[in-house]
Design a protein around this motif. Structure first.
Motif, PDB file in Angstrom:
ATOM      1  N   MET A  72      -3.609 -44.854   9.578  1.00  0.00           N
ATOM      2  CA  MET A  72      -3.574 -43.845  10.474  1.00  0.00           C
ATOM      3  C   MET A  72      -4.833 -43.303  10.899  1.00  0.00           C
ATOM      4  SD  MET A  72      -1.754 -40.020  10.369  1.00  0.00           S
ATOM      5  CE  MET A  72      -3.247 -39.746   9.227  1.00  0.00           C
ATOM      6  N   ILE A  73      -5.684 -42.891   9.736  1.00  0.00           N
ATOM      7  CA  ILE A  73      -7.161 -42.448   9.891  1.00  0.00           C
ATOM      8  C   ILE A  73      -7.792 -43.236  10.530  1.00  0.00           C
ATOM      9  CG2 ILE A  73      -9.182 -41.817   8.634  1.00  0.00           C
ATOM     10  CD1 ILE A  73      -7.371 -40.534   6.402  1.00  0.00           C
ATOM     11  N   VAL A  74      -7.781 -44.786  10.291  1.00  0.00           N
ATOM     12  CA  VAL A  74      -8.582 -45.755  10.791  1.00  0.00           C
ATOM     13  C   VAL A  74      -8.247 -45.712  12.747  1.00  0.00           C
ATOM     14  CG1 VAL A  74      -9.038 -47.976  11.234  1.00  0.00           C
ATOM     15  CG2 VAL A  74      -8.838 -46.851   8.991  1.00  0.00           C
ATOM     16  N   TYR A  75      -6.937 -45.894  12.740  1.00  0.00           N
ATOM     17  CA  TYR A  75      -6.439 -45.837  14.251  1.00  0.00           C
ATOM     18  C   TYR A  75      -6.849 -44.571  14.856  1.00  0.00           C
ATOM     19  CZ  TYR A  75      -4.865 -50.415  14.100  1.00  0.00           C
ATOM     20  OH  TYR A  75      -4.742 -51.793  14.002  1.00  0.00           O
ATOM     21  N   GLU A  76      -6.726 -43.373  14.479  1.00  0.00           N
ATOM     22  CA  GLU A  76      -7.463 -42.354  15.334  1.00  0.00           C
ATOM     23  C   GLU A  76      -8.735 -42.459  15.644  1.00  0.00           C
ATOM     24  OE1 GLU A  76      -4.463 -38.447  13.613  1.00  0.00           O
ATOM     25  OE2 GLU A  76      -6.626 -38.770  12.770  1.00  0.00           O
ATOM     26  N   GLU A  77      -9.688 -42.931  14.728  1.00  0.00           N
ATOM     27  CA  GLU A  77     -10.911 -43.014  15.311  1.00  0.00           C
ATOM     28  C   GLU A  77     -11.188 -44.523  16.335  1.00  0.00           C
ATOM     29  OE1 GLU A  77     -13.366 -41.146  14.380  1.00  0.00           O
ATOM     30  OE2 GLU A  77     -11.806 -40.045  13.260  1.00  0.00           O
ATOM     31  N   LEU A  78     -10.302 -45.365  15.955  1.00  0.00           N
ATOM     32  CA  LEU A  78     -10.348 -46.506  17.072  1.00  0.00           C
ATOM     33  C   LEU A  78     -10.165 -46.015  18.302  1.00  0.00           C
ATOM     34  CD1 LEU A  78      -8.711 -49.603  14.692  1.00  0.00           C
ATOM     35  CD2 LEU A  78     -11.302 -48.982  15.453  1.00  0.00           C
ATOM     36  N   GLY A  79      -9.034 -45.042  18.457  1.00  0.00           N
ATOM     37  CA  GLY A  79      -8.675 -44.610  19.624  1.00  0.00           C
ATOM     38  C   GLY A  79      -9.742 -43.526  20.177  1.00  0.00           C
ATOM     39  N   ARG A  80     -10.287 -42.842  19.498  1.00  0.00           N
ATOM     40  CA  ARG A  80     -11.288 -41.879  20.116  1.00  0.00           C
ATOM     41  C   ARG A  80     -12.587 -42.981  20.643  1.00  0.00           C
ATOM     42  NH1 ARG A  80     -12.567 -36.700  18.380  1.00  0.00           N
ATOM     43  NH2 ARG A  80     -14.665 -37.403  18.614  1.00  0.00           N
ATOM     44  N   ALA A  81     -12.829 -43.945  19.945  1.00  0.00           N
ATOM     45  CA  ALA A  81     -13.921 -44.764  20.294  1.00  0.00           C
ATOM     46  C   ALA A  81     -13.696 -45.734  21.431  1.00  0.00           C
ATOM     47  CB  ALA A  81     -14.662 -45.370  19.239  1.00  0.00           C
ATOM     48  N   LEU A  82     -12.185 -45.756  21.870  1.00  0.00           N
ATOM     49  CA  LEU A  82     -11.711 -46.888  22.633  1.00  0.00           C
ATOM     50  C   LEU A  82     -12.141 -48.157  22.021  1.00  0.00           C
ATOM     51  CD1 LEU A  82     -12.140 -45.415  26.233  1.00  0.00           C
ATOM     52  CD2 LEU A  82     -10.261 -45.296  24.776  1.00  0.00           C
ATOM     53  N   ALA A  83     -12.330 -48.410  21.048  1.00  0.00           N
ATOM     54  CA  ALA A  83     -12.964 -49.655  20.065  1.00  0.00           C
ATOM     55  C   ALA A  83     -12.142 -50.639  20.267  1.00  0.00           C
ATOM     56  CB  ALA A  83     -13.291 -49.332  18.763  1.00  0.00           C
ATOM     57  N   PRO A  84     -12.683 -52.034  21.149  1.00  0.00           N
ATOM     58  CA  PRO A  84     -11.929 -53.026  21.452  1.00  0.00           C
ATOM     59  C   PRO A  84     -12.006 -53.879  20.160  1.00  0.00           C
ATOM     60  CG  PRO A  84     -13.840 -53.171  22.673  1.00  0.00           C
ATOM     61  CD  PRO A  84     -13.981 -51.926  21.834  1.00  0.00           C
TER      62      PRO A  84
END
Length: 380
Positions: A72-84
Motif C-alpha cells: 500500500m505504501i508503494v502504491y500511494e507513492e506510485l499514485g502521487r508520481a503517476l509513475a507508469p
C-alpha cells in the motif's frame, strides 16, 4: 488498527518517492503517454534492483514476502508520481494468481523472474461487450489436452512488453467455469493492436485465431480460474485504492499551491471563501479515504476478511480521486485543461482508474451482496 508507520515502512516510502522523482518525473510521465511499451525501462530496472517489483512475492520464489501494508505504501507513492509501470498487472495480479494456484514448476519458472522484473506477465481478461464478472469471459478454450483459443481481449496493459499473457478463457457451461492460461503473445495466431485511452496509457486489443495452448500452461485446476482471479482481484484493488489516494493527495497539493500563488482582484484565490471551502472539503475526504484504504490493507495483512472492505476502498478512493481532480480543474479554470498544466494528467487518470479493474457499479454490487448476505445469514 495502527496508523503509524514503522521506521522500515517510512524508509520504504522515502525510497520509492526518491526513485519516482529520479526516474519517473512528470516529464517522463508525459513522454510515456501513448508509448508502445508504456514505461521507462530505467525506472523499472531500479524498482527491480531495490526489490520493489517482487515486494509481495513469497521469499521462497525470490520475492520480499512483504505484506499488503508495505505494498500500500508503494502504491500511494506510485499514485502521487503517476509513475507508469507494469507493476500491478505483473507483480500483483499475475504473480498473485501463480502463487495462489500455479504448480510448483510454474512458480519456480515464473515467480523469480517476475520478482526481479526480468519478465512481465499481464492478464488478458476483458472482452468486447463483456462485463467485469465471470459472465463476461466468453473466449472459449476448446479441445482437450492441447487447447485452442479464438476471440478477442481488450484493455490488455503492456501487452507488447509482456513475455506471457495470463488469459481468462471459458472452459465450461457454468458461470464460474473459467481457466487461466499462460499464452506467449508472439505465438502464431496472436495479434496485438494498440488502443488509445483517456489516460494515454499502454493498452492493447489482443486477437486470438486458433492459438494452441498446452494443458500444462493452465494455472490451477480446470474450471477453477475465476475463483483464483476473484481472490487476487479483491487483494489487488486495495492497492489501486492506495494509488488513487496518492494521486488525489498530490492533485490537492498542486491545487493548494496554485490557490496560494494565483491572484484575482489583488488577492490569492485561496482567500475567496467559496474556493477555500472546496479545498477544505477535499482535504477532509482525502484524509477519510486514506484511513479506509489503510484499514483494508491492514485487514488483508492480518488475515481478516476483505470481502467488503476491498471493494469499499476502491469505490470510495476512486470517487474521491475523481471528485478532487474535478474540483482542482475548477480552481485552475480553463488553463487547467491545457497540456502545459500537470493537473489535467491527474484528472484524466482519475477517471481511467475509476473505470478500470472493476468499475463503480460492479463494486457497488459486490458491497451490496456482501452486506445483504451477511445480514441474511445473521438473521437465519
Amino acid at each position: 488498527m495502527d496508523l503509524d508507520f514503522s521506521e522500515e515502512q517510512q524508509m520504504l516510502r522515502d525510497t520509492v518517492r526518491g526513485v519516482c522523482a529520479a526516474h519517473a518525473p512528470i516529464a517522463v510521465v508525459r513522454a510515456m503517454e501513448d508509448d508502445a511499451i508504456g514505461y521507462p525501462r530505467a525506472f523499472w530496472r531500479q524498482l527491480g534492483e531495490l526489490g520493489v517489483v517482487g515486494l509481495t512475492v513469497p521469499e521462497a520464489y525470490g520475492g520480499g514476502g512483504q505484506s499488503a501494508l508495505e505494498a500500500m505504501i508503494v502504491y500511494e507513492e506510485l499514485g502521487r508520481a503517476l509513475a507508469p509501470s507494469p507493476h500491478f498487472v505483473s507483480a500483483v495480479l499475475c504473480a498473485g494468481a501463480l502463487a495462489r494456484a500455479g504448480t510448483e514448476a510454474q512458480k519456480r519458472e515464473w515467480l523469480p523472474k517476475i520478482a526481479s522484473g526480468e519478465v512481465i506477465v499481464t492478464p488478458a481478461w476483458l472482452e468486447p461487450q463483456g462485463g467485469y464478472g465471470p459472465a463476461g469471459v466468453r473466449l472459449a478454450a476448446g479441445g482437450s489436452g492441447t487447447l485452442t483459443l479464438t476471440g478477442t481481449k481488450r484493455h490488455v496493459l503492456f501487452a507488447k512488453a509482456a513475455t506471457r499473457l495470463l488469459v481468462l478463457a471459458r472452459s465450461g457451461a457454468a458461470l464460474a467455469d473459467v481457466d487461466l492460461l499462460l499464452v506467449d503473445p508472439s505465438a502464431p495466431g496472436v495479434t496485438l493492436t494498440q488502443q488509445r485511452t483517456m489516460a494515454a496509457d499502454c493498452q492493447y486489443a489482443v486477437t486470438f485465431r486458433d492459438v494452441t495452448v498446452a494443458s500444462g500452461d493452465r494455472v490451477g485446476p480446470a474450471r477453477s480460474g475465476w475463483a483464483t482471479w476473484n481472490a487476487v482481484m479483491h487483494e489487488g484493488i486495495i492497492l489501486l485504492a492506495a494509488q488513487a489516494m496518492g494521486g488525489a493527495e498530490r492533485a490537492l497539493e498542486i491545487t493548494v499551491d496554485y490557490a496560494k500563488t494565483r491572484e484575482q482582484f489583488d488577492k490569492p484565490l485561496g482567500a475567496f471563501q467559496a474556493l477555500a471551502h472546496y479545498l477544505a472539503d477535499a482535504a477532509t475526504t482525502v484524509d477519510g479515504g486514506r484511513t479506509l484504504v489503510h484499514e483494508a490493507a491492514w485487514s488483508l495483512a492480518t488475515g481478516r476478511s476483505i470481502a467488503r472492505l476491498a471493494p469499499m476502498a476502491k469505490l470510495f478512493a476512486c470517487q474521491t480521486y475523481r471528485d478532487v481532480t474535478a474540483m482542482a480543474q475548477q480552481v485552475h479554470g480553463g488553463i487547467g485543461f491545457t497540456v502545459e498544466y500537470d493537473i489535467q494528467l491527474f484528472f484524466r487518470r482519475a477517471k481511467q482508474l475509476q473505470l478500470s479493474f472493476w468499475d463503480s457499479r460492479y463494486l457497488e454490487e459486490l458491497i451490496a451482496a456482501e452486506a445483504l448476505d451477511r445480514r441474511s445469514a445473521a438473521g437465519a
